[in-house]
Write a protein that holds these residues in place. Sequence first.
Motif, PDB file in Angstrom:
ATOM      1  N   PHE A 365     -16.025   7.174 -10.023  1.00  0.00           N
ATOM      2  CA  PHE A 365     -16.424   6.803  -8.659  1.00  0.00           C
ATOM      3  C   PHE A 365     -17.802   7.311  -8.263  1.00  0.00           C
ATOM      4  CE2 PHE A 365     -16.229  10.851  -6.413  1.00  0.00           C
ATOM      5  CZ  PHE A 365     -15.478  11.643  -7.266  1.00  0.00           C
ATOM      6  N   TYR A 366     -18.244   8.414  -8.879  1.00  0.00           N
ATOM      7  CA  TYR A 366     -19.473   9.072  -8.407  1.00  0.00           C
ATOM      8  C   TYR A 366     -20.744   8.468  -9.003  1.00  0.00           C
ATOM      9  CZ  TYR A 366     -18.553  11.363 -12.880  1.00  0.00           C
ATOM     10  OH  TYR A 366     -18.284  11.597 -14.202  1.00  0.00           O
ATOM     11  N   MET A 367     -20.600   7.496  -9.903  1.00  0.00           N
ATOM     12  CA  MET A 367     -21.785   6.978 -10.602  1.00  0.00           C
ATOM     13  C   MET A 367     -22.538   5.986  -9.726  1.00  0.00           C
ATOM     14  SD  MET A 367     -20.383   6.633 -14.454  1.00  0.00           S
ATOM     15  CE  MET A 367     -19.787   8.083 -15.343  1.00  0.00           C
ATOM     16  N   LYS A 368     -23.862   6.006  -9.816  1.00  0.00           N
ATOM     17  CA  LYS A 368     -24.690   5.204  -8.905  1.00  0.00           C
ATOM     18  C   LYS A 368     -24.592   3.722  -9.235  1.00  0.00           C
ATOM     19  CE  LYS A 368     -29.066   4.822  -6.552  1.00  0.00           C
ATOM     20  NZ  LYS A 368     -28.327   4.745  -5.265  1.00  0.00           N
ATOM     21  N   LEU A 369     -24.282   2.944  -8.182  1.00  0.00           N
ATOM     22  CA  LEU A 369     -24.178   1.491  -8.342  1.00  0.00           C
ATOM     23  C   LEU A 369     -25.577   0.915  -8.535  1.00  0.00           C
ATOM     24  CD1 LEU A 369     -22.029  -0.774  -8.272  1.00  0.00           C
ATOM     25  CD2 LEU A 369     -22.514  -0.996  -5.815  1.00  0.00           C
ATOM     26  N   ASN A 370     -25.742   0.109  -9.593  1.00  0.00           N
ATOM     27  CA  ASN A 370     -27.034  -0.543  -9.817  1.00  0.00           C
ATOM     28  C   ASN A 370     -27.201  -1.735  -8.875  1.00  0.00           C
ATOM     29  OD1 ASN A 370     -28.033   1.141 -11.886  1.00  0.00           O
ATOM     30  ND2 ASN A 370     -26.748   0.090 -13.412  1.00  0.00           N
ATOM     31  N   THR A 371     -28.452  -2.238  -8.780  1.00  0.00           N
ATOM     32  CA  THR A 371     -28.712  -3.312  -7.822  1.00  0.00           C
ATOM     33  C   THR A 371     -28.002  -4.605  -8.205  1.00  0.00           C
ATOM     34  OG1 THR A 371     -30.772  -3.654  -9.021  1.00  0.00           O
ATOM     35  CG2 THR A 371     -30.925  -2.457  -6.930  1.00  0.00           C
ATOM     36  N   ASP A 372     -27.574  -4.731  -9.479  1.00  0.00           N
ATOM     37  CA  ASP A 372     -26.832  -5.941  -9.856  1.00  0.00           C
ATOM     38  C   ASP A 372     -25.423  -5.970  -9.258  1.00  0.00           C
ATOM     39  OD1 ASP A 372     -25.372  -4.149 -11.381  1.00  0.00           O
ATOM     40  OD2 ASP A 372     -26.098  -4.847 -13.315  1.00  0.00           O
ATOM     41  N   SER A 393     -24.573  10.415 -15.983  1.00  0.00           N
ATOM     42  CA  SER A 393     -24.922   9.348 -15.041  1.00  0.00           C
ATOM     43  C   SER A 393     -25.877   9.846 -13.977  1.00  0.00           C
ATOM     44  CB  SER A 393     -23.667   8.802 -14.345  1.00  0.00           C
ATOM     45  OG  SER A 393     -23.074   9.801 -13.542  1.00  0.00           O
ATOM     46  N   GLN A 394     -26.477   8.867 -13.297  1.00  0.00           N
ATOM     47  CA  GLN A 394     -27.096   9.144 -12.008  1.00  0.00           C
ATOM     48  C   GLN A 394     -25.964   9.105 -10.995  1.00  0.00           C
ATOM     49  OE1 GLN A 394     -30.733   7.117 -11.396  1.00  0.00           O
ATOM     50  NE2 GLN A 394     -30.780   7.443  -9.171  1.00  0.00           N
ATOM     51  N   ARG A 395     -26.009   9.980  -9.984  1.00  0.00           N
ATOM     52  CA  ARG A 395     -24.904  10.059  -9.033  1.00  0.00           C
ATOM     53  C   ARG A 395     -25.219   9.203  -7.807  1.00  0.00           C
ATOM     54  NH1 ARG A 395     -22.831  12.372 -13.528  1.00  0.00           N
ATOM     55  NH2 ARG A 395     -23.444  14.547 -13.787  1.00  0.00           N
ATOM     56  N   GLU A 396     -24.182   8.649  -7.223  1.00  0.00           N
ATOM     57  CA  GLU A 396     -24.379   7.863  -6.002  1.00  0.00           C
ATOM     58  C   GLU A 396     -24.734   8.815  -4.865  1.00  0.00           C
ATOM     59  OE1 GLU A 396     -25.451   5.362  -3.994  1.00  0.00           O
ATOM     60  OE2 GLU A 396     -24.298   4.244  -5.499  1.00  0.00           O
ATOM     61  N   GLU A 397     -25.951   8.696  -4.321  1.00  0.00           N
ATOM     62  CA  GLU A 397     -26.356   9.629  -3.274  1.00  0.00           C
ATOM     63  C   GLU A 397     -26.271   9.006  -1.886  1.00  0.00           C
ATOM     64  OE1 GLU A 397     -28.502   7.757  -4.793  1.00  0.00           O
ATOM     65  OE2 GLU A 397     -30.465   7.686  -3.794  1.00  0.00           O
ATOM     66  N   VAL A 398     -25.903   7.708  -1.803  1.00  0.00           N
ATOM     67  CA  VAL A 398     -25.791   7.037  -0.501  1.00  0.00           C
ATOM     68  C   VAL A 398     -24.333   7.096  -0.046  1.00  0.00           C
ATOM     69  CG1 VAL A 398     -26.184   4.893   0.762  1.00  0.00           C
ATOM     70  CG2 VAL A 398     -27.669   5.511  -1.189  1.00  0.00           C
ATOM     71  N   LEU A 399     -24.100   7.728   1.115  1.00  0.00           N
ATOM     72  CA  LEU A 399     -22.729   7.999   1.552  1.00  0.00           C
ATOM     73  C   LEU A 399     -21.875   6.734   1.659  1.00  0.00           C
ATOM     74  CD1 LEU A 399     -20.727  10.167   2.457  1.00  0.00           C
ATOM     75  CD2 LEU A 399     -21.496   9.783   4.811  1.00  0.00           C
ATOM     76  N   GLU A 400     -22.427   5.682   2.281  1.00  0.00           N
ATOM     77  CA  GLU A 400     -21.614   4.476   2.512  1.00  0.00           C
ATOM     78  C   GLU A 400     -21.172   3.875   1.176  1.00  0.00           C
ATOM     79  OE1 GLU A 400     -24.885   4.672   3.982  1.00  0.00           O
ATOM     80  OE2 GLU A 400     -23.807   5.852   5.487  1.00  0.00           O
ATOM     81  N   VAL A 401     -22.096   3.829   0.204  1.00  0.00           N
ATOM     82  CA  VAL A 401     -21.752   3.247  -1.096  1.00  0.00           C
ATOM     83  C   VAL A 401     -20.719   4.125  -1.805  1.00  0.00           C
ATOM     84  CG1 VAL A 401     -22.659   2.359  -3.277  1.00  0.00           C
ATOM     85  CG2 VAL A 401     -24.096   2.302  -1.212  1.00  0.00           C
ATOM     86  N   LEU A 402     -20.913   5.432  -1.716  1.00  0.00           N
ATOM     87  CA  LEU A 402     -19.959   6.358  -2.344  1.00  0.00           C
ATOM     88  C   LEU A 402     -18.555   6.142  -1.784  1.00  0.00           C
ATOM     89  CD1 LEU A 402     -19.571   8.873  -4.244  1.00  0.00           C
ATOM     90  CD2 LEU A 402     -19.880  10.273  -2.192  1.00  0.00           C
ATOM     91  N   ASP A 403     -18.474   6.040  -0.451  1.00  0.00           N
ATOM     92  CA  ASP A 403     -17.173   5.843   0.189  1.00  0.00           C
ATOM     93  C   ASP A 403     -16.521   4.542  -0.275  1.00  0.00           C
ATOM     94  OD1 ASP A 403     -17.285   8.211   1.528  1.00  0.00           O
ATOM     95  OD2 ASP A 403     -17.871   7.357   3.466  1.00  0.00           O
ATOM     96  N   GLU A 404     -17.333   3.478  -0.342  1.00  0.00           N
ATOM     97  CA  GLU A 404     -16.778   2.197  -0.794  1.00  0.00           C
ATOM     98  C   GLU A 404     -16.240   2.307  -2.219  1.00  0.00           C
ATOM     99  OE1 GLU A 404     -19.745  -0.902  -0.466  1.00  0.00           O
ATOM    100  OE2 GLU A 404     -20.004  -0.425   1.676  1.00  0.00           O
ATOM    101  N   ARG A 405     -16.991   3.016  -3.069  1.00  0.00           N
ATOM    102  CA  ARG A 405     -16.570   3.169  -4.470  1.00  0.00           C
ATOM    103  C   ARG A 405     -15.274   3.969  -4.555  1.00  0.00           C
ATOM    104  NH1 ARG A 405     -17.204   1.411  -8.871  1.00  0.00           N
ATOM    105  NH2 ARG A 405     -17.964   3.233  -9.996  1.00  0.00           N
ATOM    106  N   MET A 406     -15.162   5.009  -3.744  1.00  0.00           N
ATOM    107  CA  MET A 406     -13.929   5.817  -3.762  1.00  0.00           C
ATOM    108  C   MET A 406     -12.739   4.966  -3.368  1.00  0.00           C
ATOM    109  SD  MET A 406     -14.765   9.475  -2.070  1.00  0.00           S
ATOM    110  CE  MET A 406     -15.854  10.643  -2.815  1.00  0.00           C
ATOM    111  N   VAL A 407     -12.897   4.221  -2.297  1.00  0.00           N
ATOM    112  CA  VAL A 407     -11.779   3.403  -1.818  1.00  0.00           C
ATOM    113  C   VAL A 407     -11.418   2.367  -2.882  1.00  0.00           C
ATOM    114  CG1 VAL A 407     -11.081   1.702  -0.093  1.00  0.00           C
ATOM    115  CG2 VAL A 407     -12.300   3.787   0.616  1.00  0.00           C
ATOM    116  N   ALA A 408     -12.445   1.738  -3.475  1.00  0.00           N
ATOM    117  CA  ALA A 408     -12.181   0.722  -4.494  1.00  0.00           C
ATOM    118  C   ALA A 408     -11.433   1.311  -5.684  1.00  0.00           C
ATOM    119  CB  ALA A 408     -13.497   0.081  -4.952  1.00  0.00           C
ATOM    120  N   MET A 409     -11.628   2.615  -5.943  1.00  0.00           N
ATOM    121  CA  MET A 409     -10.974   3.230  -7.095  1.00  0.00           C
ATOM    122  C   MET A 409      -9.690   3.945  -6.697  1.00  0.00           C
ATOM    123  SD  MET A 409     -14.034   4.187  -9.610  1.00  0.00           S
ATOM    124  CE  MET A 409     -13.625   2.964 -10.813  1.00  0.00           C
ATOM    125  N   GLY A 410      -9.252   3.711  -5.465  1.00  0.00           N
ATOM    126  CA  GLY A 410      -7.965   4.262  -5.048  1.00  0.00           C
ATOM    127  C   GLY A 410      -8.012   5.730  -4.663  1.00  0.00           C
TER     128      GLY A 410
END
Length: 465
Positions: A365-372, A393-410
Amino acid sequence: SHASVTDVLTGKYPVGSTVTVKGWIRTRRDSKAGISFLAIHDGSCFNPVQAVVPNSVANYQSEVVRLTTGCSVAVTGIVEASQGQGQDFELQATEVQVIGWIEDPDSYPMAAKRHSIEYLREYAHLRPRTNMMGAVTRVRNCLAQAIHRFFHENGYAWVATPLITASDCEGAGEMFRVSTLDLENLPRTPQGGVDFSEDFFGKETFLTVSGQLNAEAYACAMSKVYTFGPTFRAENSNTSRHLAEFWMIEPEVAFADLDDVAHLAEAMLKYVFNAVLEERMDDMNFFAQRVDKDAITRLQDFVAKDFAQVDYTDAIDILIASGKKFEFAVEWGIDLSSEHERYLAEVHFKAPVVVKNYPKDIKSFYMKLNTDGKTVAAMDVLAPGIGEIIGGSQREEVLEVLDERMVAMGLNPEDYGWYRDLRRYGTVPHSGFGLGFERLIAYVTGMGNVRDVIPFPRTPRHADF
Ligand code: 4AD
Ligand code: MG
């Protein structure tokens, strides 16, 4: 004075000086002329020192000729230039003090002969006495010291991260539970779950699978940090690459992107391999002769070559284009298995290779989402002969994206309050990786199994010693 075997063999004491060496008998050989030759090891280097014992020594008949492999001794003698091959110095003994006998030499499990690796695992407490485990232990130590030195010289702070934790860093559910609750009489919540409020920590806790999340907290203040400690995984993998308890090196760097840490990984590995080539050629010669003939050339090639780099998507194309029948079919989206990793490193690139930008669904969940929107800025370093040795990895440093990734991964973002704070207060891009220490040692020595490069291996159904 008490000299180590290394001191004597490297000429620290001039010929003619009297020294005492303390160690264990590897072998004893008697000549007809009433002289015994003792090979004494003390773990300080691969070779034993030879002590030449004349029958004029007081306890020659009563004790010296009864010495067997494994007996502990203190031998005092005069340093002499050695006539024999292989070493420059030996001891002309004037006194042999027997410190500990072997109870029953015929049943001594470590008698001087070749033992199978499986046999040695049954004697994890005695196997450090063998040539092989002595060599592994010195190379392991050399690598650990070189890793600390590399980071120290490059301005990294070593941070101790906790072994007991409430968070599952990798989200893979492979954690050992730590609990002080009475298993016979588990307290229950009104809903019927286990009530951890009565546990020592007041919540459910585990042994950590990675120090990364805590290392991130320190990177976001100290800029460059690393952890180096034990980690635990309750994955039921009976393979030559998996341990339930293994050591991991995890650097974490603020203001760094994925390429920065890919280069850091390359620089670190080259530095520590050079250290082994400089400091432990005695042991590496043993590995090259007895374990893996490429052990030395592999390191020499590694430090001379640049890493190959490939995008996950291109790696998938390479695997498909190979036309090779893999056990696990290849298509975009799969996690690479060790056969795929080894094909890339050993057959296609013939070099260590960094695979980057994996599909987001197979990574943490903590990995940075690429622009694709499909991939994350993750990397694995694959080594020829072993496969994955580093994951990062590069870590996701944007809070909103991190939160979305956490929720998506349960995962529930509320469980990660302190981790989310790092994004709320002065967030910065940051990146890091984890190097499996035992996989590194297996790679360096050519030892085929991580169980044989850690002193007391922990694997499913094995926690003796
Ligand atoms: O790829 P992994 O799971 O990555 C992490 O844990 C990240 N949090 C690291 C980070 O970015 N700070 O594990 C990292 C490395 C693997 O590449 C492998 O070398 C080793 O740890 N490893 C194991 N070694 C022995 N036994 C096991 N069961 C291992 N699992 C992982
Ligand atoms: Mg991994």
